[in-house]
Design a protein around this motif. Structure first.
Motif, PDB file in Angstrom:
ATOM      1  N   TYR A 236       0.867  -1.172   0.000  1.00 54.14           N
ATOM      2  CA  TYR A 236       0.000   0.000   0.000  1.00 54.14           C
ATOM      3  C   TYR A 236       0.902   1.219   0.000  1.00 54.14           C
ATOM      4  O   TYR A 236       1.742   1.371   0.889  1.00 54.14           O
ATOM      5  N   ALA A 237       0.750   2.091  -1.003  1.00 51.88           N
ATOM      6  CA  ALA A 237       1.703   3.172  -1.215  1.00 51.88           C
ATOM      7  C   ALA A 237       1.043   4.541  -1.082  1.00 51.88           C
ATOM      8  O   ALA A 237      -0.061   4.773  -1.591  1.00 51.88           O
ATOM      9  N   PHE A 238       1.743   5.436  -0.395  1.00 54.95           N
ATOM     10  CA  PHE A 238       1.346   6.837  -0.288  1.00 54.95           C
ATOM     11  C   PHE A 238       2.218   7.663  -1.232  1.00 54.95           C
ATOM     12  O   PHE A 238       3.442   7.498  -1.245  1.00 54.95           O
ATOM     13  N   HIS A 239       1.602   8.527  -2.041  1.00 52.16           N
ATOM     14  CA  HIS A 239       2.389   9.353  -2.945  1.00 52.16           C
ATOM     15  C   HIS A 239       3.225  10.350  -2.137  1.00 52.16           C
ATOM     16  O   HIS A 239       2.851  10.767  -1.029  1.00 52.16           O
ATOM     17  N   TRP A 240       4.368  10.725  -2.684  1.00 53.37           N
ATOM     18  CA  TRP A 240       5.246  11.717  -2.073  1.00 53.37           C
ATOM     19  C   TRP A 240       5.729  12.649  -3.187  1.00 53.37           C
ATOM     20  O   TRP A 240       6.908  12.889  -3.353  1.00 53.37           O
ATOM     21  N   PHE A 241       4.766  13.111  -3.979  1.00 57.19           N
ATOM     22  CA  PHE A 241       5.086  13.994  -5.090  1.00 57.19           C
ATOM     23  C   PHE A 241       5.461  15.373  -4.553  1.00 57.19           C
ATOM     24  O   PHE A 241       5.205  15.695  -3.395  1.00 57.19           O
ATOM     25  N   ALA A 242       6.026  16.206  -5.431  1.00 56.92           N
ATOM     26  CA  ALA A 242       6.697  17.426  -4.970  1.00 56.92           C
ATOM     27  C   ALA A 242       5.761  18.610  -4.774  1.00 56.92           C
ATOM     28  O   ALA A 242       5.974  19.692  -5.307  1.00 56.92           O
TER      29      ALA A 242
ATOM     30  N   TYR B  88       7.378   7.820  -3.740  1.00 57.07           N
ATOM     31  CA  TYR B  88       6.257   7.317  -2.953  1.00 57.07           C
ATOM     32  C   TYR B  88       6.781   6.517  -1.762  1.00 57.07           C
ATOM     33  O   TYR B  88       7.960   6.154  -1.692  1.00 57.07           O
ATOM     34  N   VAL B  89       5.890   6.277  -0.797  1.00 58.67           N
ATOM     35  CA  VAL B  89       6.248   5.564   0.431  1.00 58.67           C
ATOM     36  C   VAL B  89       5.405   4.286   0.499  1.00 58.67           C
ATOM     37  O   VAL B  89       4.193   4.358   0.756  1.00 58.67           O
ATOM     38  N   PRO B  90       6.001   3.114   0.248  1.00 54.82           N
ATOM     39  CA  PRO B  90       5.249   1.860   0.290  1.00 54.82           C
ATOM     40  C   PRO B  90       5.339   1.159   1.649  1.00 54.82           C
ATOM     41  O   PRO B  90       6.395   1.112   2.278  1.00 54.82           O
ATOM     42  N   ILE B  91       4.197   0.641   2.095  1.00 53.29           N
ATOM     43  CA  ILE B  91       4.147  -0.279   3.230  1.00 53.29           C
ATOM     44  C   ILE B  91       3.923  -1.668   2.654  1.00 53.29           C
ATOM     45  O   ILE B  91       2.987  -1.885   1.880  1.00 53.29           O
TER      46      ILE B  91
END
Length: 219
Positions: A48-54, A208-211
Motif C-alpha cells: 500500500y503506497a502513499f504518494h510523495w510527489f513534490a 512514494y512511500v510503500p508499506i
C-alpha cells in the motif's frame, strides 16, 4: 481499474488471514532452528503506497499556476528473490508494481500514474533476536512510470517514461520456522524519472512511500 483494486483487496485479506494463522506458531518454533544460515529465498507480498510527489511544483506542472491537484494512494504487489550471504547481510532483486495514483483537478481525474520499480537491494540484518530479525535496506535500479487516463490538463503527458530508481527502507522478518517467515517493511521509493508534458510542466520527483506485508520461503 476497480477490478484490479478489488483483486488487490482480496489478496491483502488473504495475506492478513495467513499471517493471523502463522503468527501464533512463532512461540512454538524450535529455538535450535538456524534462522541466520546462508541460502536463497523467494518472497511475495502486497503493497500500500502513499504518494510523495513534490507538492506545489507538482500541482503547477500538471495543472497550471494556482491549481491544486489531489493525488490518491494506491495498492500494488511486490516480489523478490535473494540470497542470505551471512547472518547480517543478504542481496536480493525486488520488483514492485503500484496500480496507479489518480490525480484529480476540481474532482475530475486528469491522469493515473502507475509505477514499476526493479531494484537490486542490500539488506543489513540484525539477527541477535532469533526469529525476529529487523533490517535496513538500500537499493538501486530501474524506475518506469506509465501515465494513463489522460484528460484535460493531463492529456499532454508522455505515456511511458524511464529513469533510475533508489530505495531506502526498514523492516522486520518474523520466522515461523526455519523455512517460512512473515515480512513487514516500510520504504521510501525514489525515482529520477521525468514524465514529459507537452502542454504543461514536466513531472519530476515521483517518489512514494510503500508499506509492504508478505511471506517469504527460505530454501
Amino acid at each position: 481499474m476497480n477490478n484490479i483494486r478489488w483483486q488487490f483487496s482480496v489478496l491483502l485479506a488473504a495475506l492478513g488471514f495467513l499471517c493471523a494463522c502463522l503468527v501464533p506458531n512463532l512461540a512454538a518454533a524450535d529455538g535450535t532452528d538456524d534462522f541466520d544460515r546462508p541460502g536463497t529465498y523467494l518472497g511475495l507480498g502486497g503493497t500500500y503506497a502513499f504518494h510523495w510527489f513534490a507538492g506545489s511544483s507538482f500541482d503547477r506542472n500538471l495543472g497550471g499556476q494556482g491549481v491544486q491537484v489531489i493525488s490518491s494512494s494506491s495498492g500494488g504487489l511486490n516480489a523478490r528473490a535473494g540470497y542470505r550471504v551471512n547472518p547480517w547481510f543478504a542481496a536480493e532483486a525486488e520488483y514492485e508494481w503500484i496500480d496507479g495514483f489518480t490525480n484529480k483537478i476540481q474532482g475530475s481525474n486528469v491522469a493515473t500514474l502507475t509505477s514499476h520499480q526493479l531494484t537490486v537491494n542490500g539488506k543489513f540484518i540484525y539477527s541477535d533476536w532469533g526469529r525476529f530479525q529487523p533490517y535496513g535496506l538500500l537499493g538501486v535500479g530501474l524506475s518506469i512510470w506509465e501515465a494513463s487516463d489522460r484528460a484535460g490538463r493531463g492529456s499532454g503527458l508522455e505515456g511511458t517514461s524511464v529513469g533510475l530508481a533508489g530505495r531506502v527502507g526498514l523492516g522486520l522478518d518474523a520466522y515461523v520456522n526455519k523455512n517460512l517467515l512473515v515480512n513487514l517493511g516500510l520504504d521510501m521509493a525514489l525515482s529520477t524519472t521525468t514524465i514529459d508534458n507537452s502542454i504543461g510542466g514536466d513531472l519530476r520527483n515521483l517518489f512514494y512511500v510503500p508499506i509492504q506485508l508478505g511471506v517469504q520461503y527460505r530454501f
